[in-house]
Design a protein around this motif. Sequence first.
Motif, PDB file in Angstrom:
ATOM      1  N   ARG A 164     -64.289   4.509 109.141  1.00 28.20           N
ATOM      2  CA  ARG A 164     -64.793   3.198 108.721  1.00 28.20           C
ATOM      3  C   ARG A 164     -64.102   2.690 107.466  1.00 28.20           C
ATOM      4  N   LEU A 165     -63.540   3.582 106.683  1.00 27.71           N
ATOM      5  CA  LEU A 165     -62.908   3.163 105.437  1.00 27.71           C
ATOM      6  C   LEU A 165     -61.836   2.115 105.666  1.00 27.71           C
ATOM      7  N   ASN A 166     -61.164   2.181 106.806  1.00 25.63           N
ATOM      8  CA  ASN A 166     -60.057   1.253 107.063  1.00 25.63           C
ATOM      9  C   ASN A 166     -60.537  -0.130 107.452  1.00 25.63           C
ATOM     10  N   ASP A 167     -61.434  -0.194 108.448  1.00 24.74           N
ATOM     11  CA  ASP A 167     -61.798  -1.510 108.975  1.00 24.74           C
ATOM     12  C   ASP A 167     -63.310  -1.711 109.139  1.00 24.74           C
ATOM     13  N   GLY A 168     -64.101  -0.770 108.645  1.00 26.54           N
ATOM     14  CA  GLY A 168     -65.551  -0.890 108.766  1.00 26.54           C
ATOM     15  C   GLY A 168     -66.109  -0.273 110.028  1.00 26.54           C
ATOM     16  N   GLY A 176     -69.328 -14.964 112.635  1.00 21.49           N
ATOM     17  CA  GLY A 176     -68.703 -15.108 111.321  1.00 21.49           C
ATOM     18  C   GLY A 176     -68.600 -13.770 110.607  1.00 21.49           C
ATOM     19  N   TYR A 177     -68.256 -12.730 111.354  1.00 22.99           N
ATOM     20  CA  TYR A 177     -68.217 -11.369 110.823  1.00 22.99           C
ATOM     21  C   TYR A 177     -67.004 -11.143 109.936  1.00 22.99           C
ATOM     22  N   SER A 178     -67.215 -10.452 108.816  1.00 23.97           N
ATOM     23  CA  SER A 178     -66.104 -10.023 107.966  1.00 23.97           C
ATOM     24  C   SER A 178     -66.469  -8.694 107.323  1.00 23.97           C
ATOM     25  N   PHE A 179     -65.445  -7.961 106.915  1.00 23.92           N
ATOM     26  CA  PHE A 179     -65.636  -6.641 106.311  1.00 23.92           C
ATOM     27  C   PHE A 179     -64.778  -6.514 105.062  1.00 23.92           C
ATOM     28  N   ALA A 180     -65.329  -5.853 104.051  1.00 24.05           N
ATOM     29  CA  ALA A 180     -64.574  -5.570 102.833  1.00 24.05           C
ATOM     30  C   ALA A 180     -65.005  -4.201 102.314  1.00 24.05           C
ATOM     31  N   ARG A 181     -64.135  -3.553 101.547  1.00 23.77           N
ATOM     32  CA  ARG A 181     -64.464  -2.249 100.963  1.00 23.77           C
ATOM     33  C   ARG A 181     -64.221  -2.289  99.468  1.00 23.77           C
ATOM     34  N   GLU A 182     -65.210  -1.805  98.740  1.00 22.16           N
ATOM     35  CA  GLU A 182     -65.078  -1.671  97.294  1.00 22.16           C
ATOM     36  C   GLU A 182     -65.276  -0.205  96.950  1.00 22.16           C
ATOM     37  N   ASN A 183     -64.164   0.489  96.669  1.00 21.44           N
ATOM     38  CA  ASN A 183     -64.178   1.939  96.480  1.00 21.44           C
ATOM     39  C   ASN A 183     -64.758   2.588  97.732  1.00 21.44           C
TER      40      ASN A 183
END
Length: 316
Positions: free
Chosen positions: A40-44, A197-204
Amino acid sequence: MKKLRNFISVLITATAIGLCVLLLLPLQYAGPSPVARFLRLNDGGNFGQAISDSAAIVFARKSGIFDISKNGENGIFIYHLEEDKNTIETYWHLGEGNNRTASYILIKDGVRYQFSMDANKWHFDSSRVCLTDLHRLAKNMARILSDREADTATLATDMNGIFGIDLTKYFNFAVVPTVIRSAMKVFEDESFRQAAGYSFARENFTLQYNFAPADSKRLAEHIHEVTKPAYTTNLQNLVNIAGIAGGLADLIGFDIYDLLFQGELTFSIGAFSGKLIKFTYTNDNKTLSATNRKYGGCQINIESEQLKALLAQYVV
């Protein structure tokens, strides 16, 4: 040197045990595998898997406390489960003083009791038979999510208790496990993601999933396509007469468009722990948020003598 080697050996063992608990505990409750969660770290990954992992943690830790906020009013939400006694408690409050509102729900010995507070006074709302079995429900959901056969008759009983209505009038529970699995897979559908309207982001190591629906009609159609195989004739007639959102709104008691289509949802989830860290919902006139303060070891302490008196009067 020997002491150092022993220390390193103990440290490695402790680390290994810690990682097993951290990564494998959710798997016991049908959460995704450690490898799936790492990817999941890459794209959720699949949001359906991520949120089911969080639900597994909620159940596994038995209790939790969240700081909540609604339109600038702050409060708390606490839940406490005793699976061996088949008991559920939830408590929340918002605001302070005479503006404070609160609710306390207790499910005990097959009965659901609900109490609420307004203008600094507690009230008994209602009680009803609730045949939900927590252990049985968790076992059935684990079987469904791991693609094994579930007991759909007891699943219906447990879900009826939670929702407070006879869901078998609206859903064919023999098909419900298939629908749940399909709902998990729909998050991988690009057309659904665009409509939602799905989007994914990673913070650390925090994964952030966001939904800001751009095409409500297409999103409603996606949801309908996934769920309609389990519709009974009653629900299909509701949908035919009132439309997808209207029919489901009649069933569940609120406007599904307002929740799913006219607002923005954000979930923050720990990448490795699978824990729900924060949830936020906003629309034109409403802002709701819940931030996890602690999982496990949380007790609901009734400090109101007024509520204690009501509990003594109504809880058998």
